[in-house]
Design an enzyme around this catalytic site. Structure first.
Site, PDB file in Angstrom:
ATOM      1  N   HIS A  74       0.755  -1.172  -0.008  1.00 59.29           N
ATOM      2  CA  HIS A  74       0.018   0.032   0.198  1.00 59.29           C
ATOM      3  C   HIS A  74       0.947   1.427  -0.175  1.00 59.29           C
ATOM      4  O   HIS A  74       0.326   2.288  -0.112  1.00 59.29           O
ATOM      5  CB  HIS A  74      -0.893  -0.088   1.081  1.00 59.29           C
ATOM      6  CG  HIS A  74      -0.379   0.178   2.525  1.00 59.29           C
ATOM      7  ND1 HIS A  74      -0.074  -0.691   3.332  1.00 59.29           N
ATOM      8  CD2 HIS A  74      -0.072   1.100   3.283  1.00 59.29           C
ATOM      9  CE1 HIS A  74       0.610  -0.690   4.399  1.00 59.29           C
ATOM     10  NE2 HIS A  74       0.530   0.975   4.519  1.00 59.29           N
ATOM     11  N   ASP A 105       1.116  -7.602   1.395  1.00 59.69           N
ATOM     12  CA  ASP A 105       1.273  -6.043   1.601  1.00 59.69           C
ATOM     13  C   ASP A 105       2.824  -5.971   1.458  1.00 59.69           C
ATOM     14  O   ASP A 105       3.437  -5.576   2.667  1.00 59.69           O
ATOM     15  CB  ASP A 105       0.643  -5.652   2.890  1.00 59.69           C
ATOM     16  CG  ASP A 105       0.537  -4.269   3.098  1.00 59.69           C
ATOM     17  OD1 ASP A 105       1.022  -3.569   2.226  1.00 59.69           O
ATOM     18  OD2 ASP A 105       0.098  -3.855   4.050  1.00 59.69           O
ATOM     19  N   SER A 188       4.576   4.799   9.677  1.00 57.30           N
ATOM     20  CA  SER A 188       5.530   3.521  10.283  1.00 57.30           C
ATOM     21  C   SER A 188       5.475   2.311   9.051  1.00 57.30           C
ATOM     22  O   SER A 188       6.190   1.366   9.088  1.00 57.30           O
ATOM     23  CB  SER A 188       5.524   3.193  11.655  1.00 57.30           C
ATOM     24  OG  SER A 188       4.207   2.512  11.958  1.00 57.30           O
TER      25      SER A 188
END
Length: 988
Positions: A74, A105, A188
């Site tokens: 993402h 991811d 983060s």
């Protein structure tokens, strides 16, 4: 020598170990931070599950020789992005996305290693084999947008289900996640999860909003993908279009797994706690009809499985081949032979941008969220653009366009190529969560937007752009049924009263407008609508007036609906109302347009009986008899961002409100006529005396507010209509404003008691009370109070305007000022160059000479707009001038380069600020749009080059920002309105 107890010795040893551990962590972090980067990225278009806009994240170097950085999927993003990496020493390098996994991811960026000149970059090794429960870890990254944050914890779980984030957003599946309580937050994403040796054992991916839990992606499949990149071979990814979940043996027994089968599985892997089961199978996928939810997976190709990694080690290497799965369905074992599909084939890598909308094939991610087939479901709309006509937002499917099915993007392109600009065609669409289709109409927009198809190229990290050209030549639109018989009313309209009302109803026009971009303080995310009235059809050019809440800007597409037919409209003038026209040839010949009667001399008073006639949202006529409640200041306030508002305008309030989107206020008159026997008689007729309009402003919280008010026809409408007619008489059919005059101040109303407190004499009070009773039949007398003045470009002329805030107006040239409309009537006498004002100031009456100025609200027609790096720039609008500091030295009050808005995902976003002025570009002073275009054309900055921009706000405060040029996704273009009011765009 003192004796040391065993407890003290243990405590000392523990303290020494802790110190040593802390020192080891310090050395590790000091080394590895040279390989961790802060990522600043901008998704330039909405695509799939992602929206456009800026964001920050983290990545870390996993191959310093090749300049490969690992981050989240993402972060790398399926959409086209512009990204840069900032190293710990604040060296910044451009990034190009080279891979993003369709499901898991993770993704990879690459940078040019030669561009890092002042840092010895560290490489962080990937060690998925070292992850274990109880491991001390630290997450080092750009947490909450900070440059560097270090969060420590202990690894608590290795078999957590992939986190759920909600519908219509990206979600990982078919994998375990790790969990620990580090409490990471935005920024983060993409941080390495490190052990004390500085090795990455997982990738930080998400966190819980309700607890300190953070979720980490295991590195097993990441390592494989990185090896493929290093070997310069394709990263094959297989799929069965099936979602598996891991269930423990106690749950499996409830699903029907026999004790014997459980014993065999436990014996082969004593540490196993469960098996994979089928959770979801997508229709028309490889496994559809072969696997069912609840099936328990035991083995693939003979290999015993109890987790996700071994299964995808097989599937990723067996794309387009058949694999055999061994499963249990209840207590019954069976085998299923399934062809492994290429996961990349159901992950879109191209999109079409047309009419400001973004269209592409349905993705596996979206289909999986709703349990639907990926194949031929329609074209996915990631950004609605021109479809905002129908209030449609993103995340739906277009299944048919112009009565032709559009099962996929190729079919959509074929249909689109046959439709000319501005043509209105049928459309069918459906929400992803719905089964049934919905029908509507959409107007194709190729005049405000460029049409392109973008295709992703992972080798270069950018999306190739190709212009789309329609295969048809634009033809004038003709309405259907032109040969229909002329409309005849069934009712005999012998009574003049009924006929006059009928003509007013026929003259009502429903107005819908669409802003292609946010501009002039208005958002493009919603349609604008209201009701207009036909004012004239002289010389074959119709004139329609409607309120500015319906048509907020010249920069709009307009649809006018009258007598059940819709035509395209365009703006010809903007004042307190919007004045529109349309092509009569677009209406069928049987539509009979007749202009209703108006009374330009009507002077309404309180308690006067009137009739409101309007249209509701269904275009049905509504009618209500009521009376005038009050006459007074409309009462708008300054808006942020600045936008049009009614100033110094007298509004008409009615006793009873009527539920409609706008209309007119009519008054009944007695009219003499001669009957067939030549006998003089009287009859009642209705004439329009005011527009019933929507006024808009903002409340103290900054939220939009709307209310209905009447605007006197003779005072506010007829002068503009007369100007437009004179212009048409000289064949000036284009746009343009009458140069009306103003006293250049904003005024409101104060009560007589307040004026008395400021020293108004008793004689003046009696005078105004008598006038008010005579004119308004009201005891609620209010006086005109100047409370603001506007800056003006003509400083020499403006110096003669001696009014100051707090002055109370008593009379102008000997005529008492009782109502706001009295000021408007004085300005209509253009023979006067100056006026004598009698004012009350500091308890004393004083006479001052005032010279009228050019009305600021009429100066700033927007006829040219430049889009530069996503910022929409145009000349200074009047609504912004109202809020400029009076002693401004930098804000251009005429001309100038004003920032109307900035698009999401654009390089200008968060740098160039809306509602400010650009006054310098790379040190070159800028005074107007033409000069700005000249500077742009002379410099021609290359992509990724930074341009220094100086801007100033309404308070005369300057700032300097840098904008990274990107012509690939944001080409510089100019939109200009021609003499006929049509917008034409050209790439500069």
């Amino acid at each position: 020598m003192a004796k040391v107890s065993p407890e003290s010795a243990l405590a000392a040893a523990a303290a020494a170990a802790a110190v040593a551990k802390d020192q080891a962590w310090d050395k590790t972090i000091e080394r590895i931070i040279k390989g961790i980067v802060s990522i600043k990225a901008s998704a330039v278009r909405a695509f799939d599950t992602e929206g456009a806009g800026d964001y920050t994240a983290t990545g870390f170097v996993v191959d310093k020789k090749r300049g490969i950085i690992l981050s989240n999927r993402h972060v790398v993003n399926p959409a086209p992005i512009i990204a840069t990496a900032v190293f710990v020493n604040y060296e910044e390098v451009p990034l190009r996305p080279i891979y993003r996994d369709p499901v898991h991811d993770f993704g990879f960026f690459q940078y040019d290693t030669d561009k890092v000149k002042f840092l010895e970059v560290e490489q962080i090794d990937l060690r998925p084999d070292l992850a274990k429960i109880g491991l001390s870890i630290k997450v080092v990254g750009n947490d909450s947008g900070e440059k560097l944050s270090i969060l420590g914890s202990t690894l608590a779980r290795l078999d957590r289900t992939a986190p759920r984030y909600g519908d219509d957003v990206y979600e990982d599946f078919n994998t375990f996640y790790f969990q620990a309580a580090t409490g990471t937050s935005g920024g983060s994403s993409g941080s390495p999860v490190l052990n004390i040796a500085g090795q990455a054992i997982a990738l930080n991916a998400g966190g819980s909003k309700r607890s300190a839990s953070s979720f980490y992606l295991p590195l097993d499949r990441i390592v494989r993908a990185m090896k493929c990149i290093q070997a310069d071979i394709p990263i094959t990814r297989g799929t069965l279009q099936t979602e598996f979940v891991h269930k423990s043996y106690d749950e499996l027994r409830r699903l029907g797994l026999t004790a014997e089968a459980e014993a065999v599985c436990r014996q082969r892997n004593p540490s196993s706690t469960g098996l994979l089961t089928v959770w979801k199978v997508l229709p028309d996928g490889p496994a559809y009809g072969k696997l069912d939810p609840g099936d328990i997976l035991v083995a693939c190709e003979g290999q015993i499985l109890d987790s996700f990694v071994p299964l995808w080690e097989i599937l990723d290497d067996r794309v387009d081949t058949t694999v055999t799965l061994s499963l249990y369905r209840g207590k019954t074992p069976f085998d299923a032979n399934i062809v492994v599909q290429d996961l990349h084939s159901i992950t879109p890598d191209r999109f079409v941008e047309v009419g400001g909308g973004v269209f592409h094939d349905l993705s596996y991610q979206q289909a999986r969220s709703y349990g639907m087939s990926v194949k031929n479901q329609g074209v996915f709309v990631a950004l609605s653009g021109m479809l905002n006509w129908s209030s449609l937002t993103r995340n739906f499917l277009v299944t048919s366009l112009a009565n032709t099915p559009t099962p996929n993007l190729d079919a959509f392109l074929d249909v689109l190529a046959t439709i000319p600009d501005s043509k209105r065609v049928p459309i069918k669409h459906k929400e992803l969560s719905q089964i049934r289709e919905t029908t509507g109409l959409v107007q194709i927009d190729r005049h405000f937007h460029l049409d392109h198809i973008f295709v992703r190229q992972d080798k270069t990290g950018v999306w190739d752009r190709q212009s789309l050209r329609p295969s048809v030549v634009e033809q004038p639109q003709a309405m259907v049924d032109p040969s229909a018989e002329k409309y005849e009313d069934d009712d005999e309209l012998d009574v003049a009263q009924n006929k006059s009302l009928e003509l007013i109803k026929q003259g009502l026009i429903y107005v819908t407008a669409r802003l292609p971009f946010s501009i002039h303080g208005y958002t493009s995310s919603r349609p604008y609508y209201g009701v207009g009235i036909l004012l004239s059809i002289e010389n074959g050019v119709p004139i329609v007036a409607c309120d500015r809440a319906a048509v907020p800007s010249e920069f709009v597409d307009i649809r006018l609906t009258m007598q059940h037919y819709a035509v395209s409209g365009r703006v010809i003038a903007m004042d307190k109302l919007a004045y529109l026209t349309f092509n009569l040839a677009e209406l069928p010949s049987h539509v009979n347009l007749v202009v209703p009667s108006f009374d330009p001399h009507a002077d309404l008073r309180v308690k006067d009986a009137v009739t409101v006639l309007g249209l509701d949202s269904a275009h049905s006529v509504v009618e209500k008899q009521t009376s005038v409640m009050s006459l007074g200041d409309v009462g708008t306030t300054k808006c942020n961002p600045p936008r049009f508002r009614l100033i110094n305008v007298e509004g008409i309030s009615l006793v009873d409100t009527v539920s409609c989107d706008g209309g007119v206020v009519a008054k009944k008159y007695s009219e003499k006529y001669f009957d067939s026997g030549n006998e003089e008689k009287e009859r009642d007729v209705y004439k329009i005396v005011a527009m019933w309009t929507n006024a808009s402003s903002q409340n103290s919280s900054g939220n939009d507010t709307f209310w209905k008010t009447g605007l006197n026809y003779g005072a506010y409408v007829k002068p503009i209509v007369d100007h437009i007619k004179r212009r048409l008489l000289h064949s000036e059919v284009g746009h343009g404003m009458p140069q009306r005059r103003t006293f250049n101040f904003e005024c409101g109303e104060v009560s007589l008691s307040t004026a008395a407190g400021h020293g108004l004499s008793a004689g003046r009070i009696r005078q105004f009370v008598n006038l008010a009773k005579k004119q308004l039949n009201s005891s609620n007398v209010r006086m005109i109070n100047v409370f603001d003045k506007f800056p003006h470009h003509d400083v020499a002329t403006n110096a003669s305007n001696d009014l100051i805030p707090g002055d109370i107006l008593l009379d102008i040239d000997g005529s008492p000022v009782v109502r706001l409309v009295d000021i408007e009537k004085q300005l209509q006498d253009e023979s006067k160059d100056s006026y004598e004002f009698v004012i009350l100031r500091e308890g004393q009456e004083k006479t001052v000479t005032i010279r009228p100025l050019l009305d600021m609200s009429n100066v700033a027609d927007t006829n040219k707009i430049v889009q530069w790096n996503g910022a929409f720039l145009h000349e200074t609008p009047s609504e912004a001038i109202e809020q400029v500091s009076h002693d401004t030295k930098l804000v251009p009050l005429t001309g100038g380069v004003y920032v109307g808005s900035v698009s999401f995902g654009a390089p200008a976003l968060n740098n160039i600020r809306p509602a400010q002025w650009i006054i310098e570009v790379d040190g070159e002073p800028i005074h107007n749009i033409e000069q700005f275009l000249e500077v742009i054309s002379q410099n021609r900055w290359s992509d990724e080059q930074f341009v220094r921009v100086k801007q100033v706000n309404r308070k005369d405060v300057t700032s300097v920002v840098s904008v990274q040029v990107n012509e690939r996704y944001w080409p510089t273009r100019c939109l200009e309105r021609d003499i006929n009011g049509k917008w034409i765009h050209t790439v500069v």
